[in-house]
Design a protein around this motif. Structure first.
Motif, PDB file in Angstrom:
ATOM      1  N   ILE A 232       0.855  -1.189   0.000  1.00  0.00           N
ATOM      2  CA  ILE A 232       0.000   0.000   0.000  1.00  0.00           C
ATOM      3  C   ILE A 232       0.886   1.232   0.000  1.00  0.00           C
ATOM      4  CG2 ILE A 232      -1.870   1.240   1.154  1.00  0.00           C
ATOM      5  CD1 ILE A 232      -2.484  -1.381   2.665  1.00  0.00           C
ATOM      6  N   GLY A 233       0.750   2.051  -1.026  1.00  0.00           N
ATOM      7  CA  GLY A 233       1.507   3.292  -1.054  1.00  0.00           C
ATOM      8  C   GLY A 233       2.223   3.521  -2.368  1.00  0.00           C
ATOM      9  N   LEU A 234       3.094   4.512  -2.351  1.00  0.00           N
ATOM     10  CA  LEU A 234       3.820   4.948  -3.539  1.00  0.00           C
ATOM     11  C   LEU A 234       5.002   4.032  -3.800  1.00  0.00           C
ATOM     12  CD1 LEU A 234       3.736   7.389  -5.561  1.00  0.00           C
ATOM     13  CD2 LEU A 234       5.442   8.485  -4.080  1.00  0.00           C
ATOM     14  N   GLY A 235       5.186   3.686  -5.074  1.00  0.00           N
ATOM     15  CA  GLY A 235       6.353   2.917  -5.480  1.00  0.00           C
ATOM     16  C   GLY A 235       7.452   3.842  -5.953  1.00  0.00           C
ATOM     17  N   ARG A 236       8.233   3.394  -6.927  1.00  0.00           N
ATOM     18  CA  ARG A 236       9.375   4.192  -7.365  1.00  0.00           C
ATOM     19  C   ARG A 236       8.992   5.262  -8.385  1.00  0.00           C
ATOM     20  NH1 ARG A 236      12.419  -0.539 -10.787  1.00  0.00           N
ATOM     21  NH2 ARG A 236      11.764   0.058 -12.887  1.00  0.00           N
ATOM     22  N   HIS A 237       7.796   5.171  -8.970  1.00  0.00           N
ATOM     23  CA  HIS A 237       7.302   6.240  -9.839  1.00  0.00           C
ATOM     24  C   HIS A 237       6.547   7.251  -8.985  1.00  0.00           C
ATOM     25  CE1 HIS A 237       7.912   2.862 -12.622  1.00  0.00           C
ATOM     26  NE2 HIS A 237       8.187   3.786 -13.520  1.00  0.00           N
TER      27      HIS A 237
ATOM     28  N   GLY B 157      -9.804  -0.589   5.188  1.00  0.00           N
ATOM     29  CA  GLY B 157      -8.638  -0.009   5.855  1.00  0.00           C
ATOM     30  C   GLY B 157      -7.534   0.330   4.882  1.00  0.00           C
ATOM     31  N   SER B 158      -7.292  -0.542   3.907  1.00  0.00           N
ATOM     32  CA  SER B 158      -6.279  -0.278   2.885  1.00  0.00           C
ATOM     33  C   SER B 158      -6.633   0.963   2.086  1.00  0.00           C
ATOM     34  CB  SER B 158      -6.154  -1.474   1.944  1.00  0.00           C
ATOM     35  OG  SER B 158      -5.777  -2.643   2.630  1.00  0.00           O
ATOM     36  N   ALA B 159      -7.913   1.080   1.746  1.00  0.00           N
ATOM     37  CA  ALA B 159      -8.360   2.232   0.959  1.00  0.00           C
ATOM     38  C   ALA B 159      -8.177   3.535   1.732  1.00  0.00           C
ATOM     39  CB  ALA B 159      -9.822   2.043   0.577  1.00  0.00           C
ATOM     40  N   ARG B 160      -8.555   3.540   3.006  1.00  0.00           N
ATOM     41  CA  ARG B 160      -8.404   4.755   3.814  1.00  0.00           C
ATOM     42  C   ARG B 160      -6.926   5.118   3.977  1.00  0.00           C
ATOM     43  NH1 ARG B 160     -11.353   6.964   8.076  1.00  0.00           N
ATOM     44  NH2 ARG B 160     -13.187   6.371   6.835  1.00  0.00           N
ATOM     45  N   MET B 161      -6.084   4.116   4.224  1.00  0.00           N
ATOM     46  CA  MET B 161      -4.653   4.384   4.364  1.00  0.00           C
ATOM     47  C   MET B 161      -4.084   4.991   3.088  1.00  0.00           C
ATOM     48  SD  MET B 161      -1.500   1.780   5.122  1.00  0.00           S
ATOM     49  CE  MET B 161      -2.123   1.310   6.736  1.00  0.00           C
TER      50      MET B 161
ATOM     51  N   ARG C   9      -1.303  11.826   7.724  1.00  0.00           N
ATOM     52  CA  ARG C   9      -0.765  10.723   8.495  1.00  0.00           C
ATOM     53  C   ARG C   9      -1.869   9.697   8.708  1.00  0.00           C
ATOM     54  NH1 ARG C   9       2.420  11.190  14.317  1.00  0.00           N
ATOM     55  NH2 ARG C   9       2.838   8.943  14.565  1.00  0.00           N
ATOM     56  N   PRO C  10      -1.696   8.459   8.244  1.00  0.00           N
ATOM     57  CA  PRO C  10      -2.736   7.440   8.446  1.00  0.00           C
ATOM     58  C   PRO C  10      -2.960   7.138   9.923  1.00  0.00           C
ATOM     59  CG  PRO C  10      -1.227   6.782   6.695  1.00  0.00           C
ATOM     60  CD  PRO C  10      -0.609   7.976   7.379  1.00  0.00           C
ATOM     61  N   ASP C  11      -4.107   6.560  10.211  1.00  0.00           N
ATOM     62  CA  ASP C  11      -4.464   6.228  11.586  1.00  0.00           C
ATOM     63  C   ASP C  11      -3.569   5.135  12.161  1.00  0.00           C
ATOM     64  OD1 ASP C  11      -6.572   8.062  11.608  1.00  0.00           O
ATOM     65  OD2 ASP C  11      -7.965   6.603  10.754  1.00  0.00           O
ATOM     66  N   ILE C  12      -3.041   4.257  11.309  1.00  0.00           N
ATOM     67  CA  ILE C  12      -2.092   3.242  11.763  1.00  0.00           C
ATOM     68  C   ILE C  12      -0.792   3.409  10.970  1.00  0.00           C
ATOM     69  CG2 ILE C  12      -3.920   1.636  12.413  1.00  0.00           C
ATOM     70  CD1 ILE C  12      -3.288   0.011   9.941  1.00  0.00           C
ATOM     71  N   ASP C  13       0.292   2.905  11.525  1.00  0.00           N
ATOM     72  CA  ASP C  13       1.612   3.060  10.920  1.00  0.00           C
ATOM     73  C   ASP C  13       1.641   2.396   9.538  1.00  0.00           C
ATOM     74  OD1 ASP C  13       4.287   3.284  10.288  1.00  0.00           O
ATOM     75  OD2 ASP C  13       4.987   1.912  11.844  1.00  0.00           O
ATOM     76  N   PRO C  14       1.914   3.157   8.454  1.00  0.00           N
ATOM     77  CA  PRO C  14       1.912   2.569   7.114  1.00  0.00           C
ATOM     78  C   PRO C  14       3.203   1.849   6.747  1.00  0.00           C
ATOM     79  CG  PRO C  14       2.375   4.913   6.961  1.00  0.00           C
ATOM     80  CD  PRO C  14       2.121   4.620   8.425  1.00  0.00           C
ATOM     81  N   THR C  15       4.211   1.911   7.592  1.00  0.00           N
ATOM     82  CA  THR C  15       5.528   1.369   7.240  1.00  0.00           C
ATOM     83  C   THR C  15       5.502  -0.104   6.841  1.00  0.00           C
ATOM     84  OG1 THR C  15       6.563   2.957   8.748  1.00  0.00           O
ATOM     85  CG2 THR C  15       7.898   1.093   8.040  1.00  0.00           C
TER      86      THR C  15
END
Length: 426
Positions: free
Chosen positions: A365-370, A389-393, A402-408
């Motif tokens: 979930i999140g930004l890749g290299r592009h 949850g994935s969609a909200r994050m 900042r997401p509600d849970i740690d996105p790391t």
């Protein structure tokens, strides 16, 4: 911002809804004529943070060896290819106790968060999808299996989950439909907060809500490939020409690595084929009111109103969707053994689905290299549970919040940078 979401399964629809709530102009593309008619329509239907354990565990390598030797296992390897070998090496590296624990907790945190959001969205939008909230039973056939389950359950209980260990007599009391079969089991774990629901009905209703917010669904529109100038995705190829947007979200499930490969990105996602049967309940008094899983055989069930959904097997066969009657035999036999006289198999619907699985377990979930390509994929067998949850994050990350849970633990970039041995985008 104009955002293109590739994929109209439950994850893609939830993503579109979350982005539209933030005021983005959202366009969803899918090759099928309706939303959530592929893998999302063939899942077991469990909404189950209490079953967040990652497949990559200390016992998994031996299971895979037994499968390769031709023995019957719940996770089976039927065809090996280069992509599976690459994925498999990463999977094996995640099978240590410490990695299995960390990955399980990452899945659990997202699943629990997502379940809460699903309930909120369903209430706010008035969605009907045969939801139940009476808990789910995880059943074990031997004393060693049950003892191991009780030990693993302690991990989730230590992090706030309510789970109870049941003996056979208690199983029959909690789920009277199992009164004839309870003696087959050494015990069960009852997660009292898990539930069930029809992901296809949910997705269809949520898509309607998203349309009211302005989301445009371009169905029967396949994305044949992506184009890039090196740092940015500058187009999506369709049969009618190139489509452009400010940002792209790849939420295409098992098809995601095929599209990523088109722009030189290795996406550590591999399909695991599952089988499901949906049949009419002919005797409600004999049918289950709770969802459940026979853990030895990975046969799961969920009541969908007047129907029962049953599913089984995680089979690694690449992108082969074929099925024979024998592939469903275990499901039918399990249904008749567990719930005798409850199910009318006449006119049952048989389906296969490809679950997109990462080697470590948590989705990407999140930004890749592009700089404008975002990922929301790799949810494995719990995409239905994790979708909201994935969609909200992802919406938070795209908006710089900042997401509600740690996105790391879900970040494609950070998972590559800090744990180079783990599956990651790049």
């Amino acid at each position: 911002m104009k955002v293109a979401v590739i994929g109209a399964g439950v994850v893609g629809v939830a993503t579109a809804h979350a982005l539209a709530e933030r005021g983005h102009e959202v366009h969803v593309y899918d090759r099928r004529p309706q939303v959530a008619t592929d893998t999302s329509a063939s899942t077991g239907g469990l909404i189950a943070p209490g079953h967040s354990y990652t497949w990559a565990s200390p016992g998994a390598p031996m299971m895979l060896l037994r499968s390769l030797a031709g023995r019957e296992t719940s996770i089976r390897v039927r065809r090996a290819d280069t992509a599976l070998a690459r994925w498999g090496l990463r999977f094996l590296r995640e099978c240590t106790p410490s990695r299995s624990r960390a990955n399980t907790l990452a899945k659990f945190e997202l699943a629990r968060y997502s379940q809460r959001l699903l309930d909120e969205i369903a209430h706010r939008e008035g969605l009907e999808f045969n939801q139940t909230d009476k808990g789910v039973l995880y059943l074990y056939r031997s004393e060693p299996e049950f003892a191991d389950a009780v030990g693993r359950s302690a991990l989730l209980c230590d992090h706030g989950r309510q789970q109870k260990a049941l003996d056979p007599e208690q199983i029959a009391a909690v789920e009277p439909a199992l009164r004839h079969a309870a003696g087959e089991f050494a015990g069960a774990i009852h997660d009292t907060s898990d539930g069930t629901g029809d992901p296809h009905k949910f997705s269809t209703a949520l898509a309607a809500a998203a349309r009211r917010q302005g989301v445009e669904f371009h169905l029967s529109t396949a994305i044949d490939g992506l184009t890039t100038d090196g740092s940015t995705i500058n187009g999506m190829r369709t049969a009618d020409g190139v489509v452009r947007s400010d940002a792209v979200v790849l939420a295409a499930g098992s098809a995601s690595p095929l599209l990523a490969r088109d722009i030189g990105v290795y996406l550590p996602v591999y399909p695991a084929k599952g089988y499901s049967v949906t049949a009419t309940i002919k005797d409600p008094d004999r049918a289950p009111a709770l969802g459940g899983i026979d853990e030895r055989y990975m046969v799961a069930w969920s009541p969908f109103g007047s129907e029962l959904r049953m599913s089984a097997t995680a089979e690694f066969v690449g992108y082969d969707r074929s099925a024979a009657p024998a592939d469903y035999a275990r499901i039918l036999a399990a249904g008749d053994r567990l719930f005798p006289g409850a199910i009318d198999w006449t006119g049952a619907h048989y389906r296969t689905g490809l679950r997109p699985v990462t080697p470590d377990g948590p989705p990407l979930i999140g930004l890749g290299r592009h700089d404008n390509l975002y990922y929301n994929t790799g949810h494995g067998n719990v995409g239905w549970t994790m979708a909201c949850g994935s969609a909200r994050m992802l919406a938070d990350l795209m908006d710089g919040r900042r997401p509600d849970i740690d996105p790391t633990p879900y970040s494609p970039v950070l998972r590559r940078r800090h744990r180079s041995h783990r599956g990651a985008v790049g």
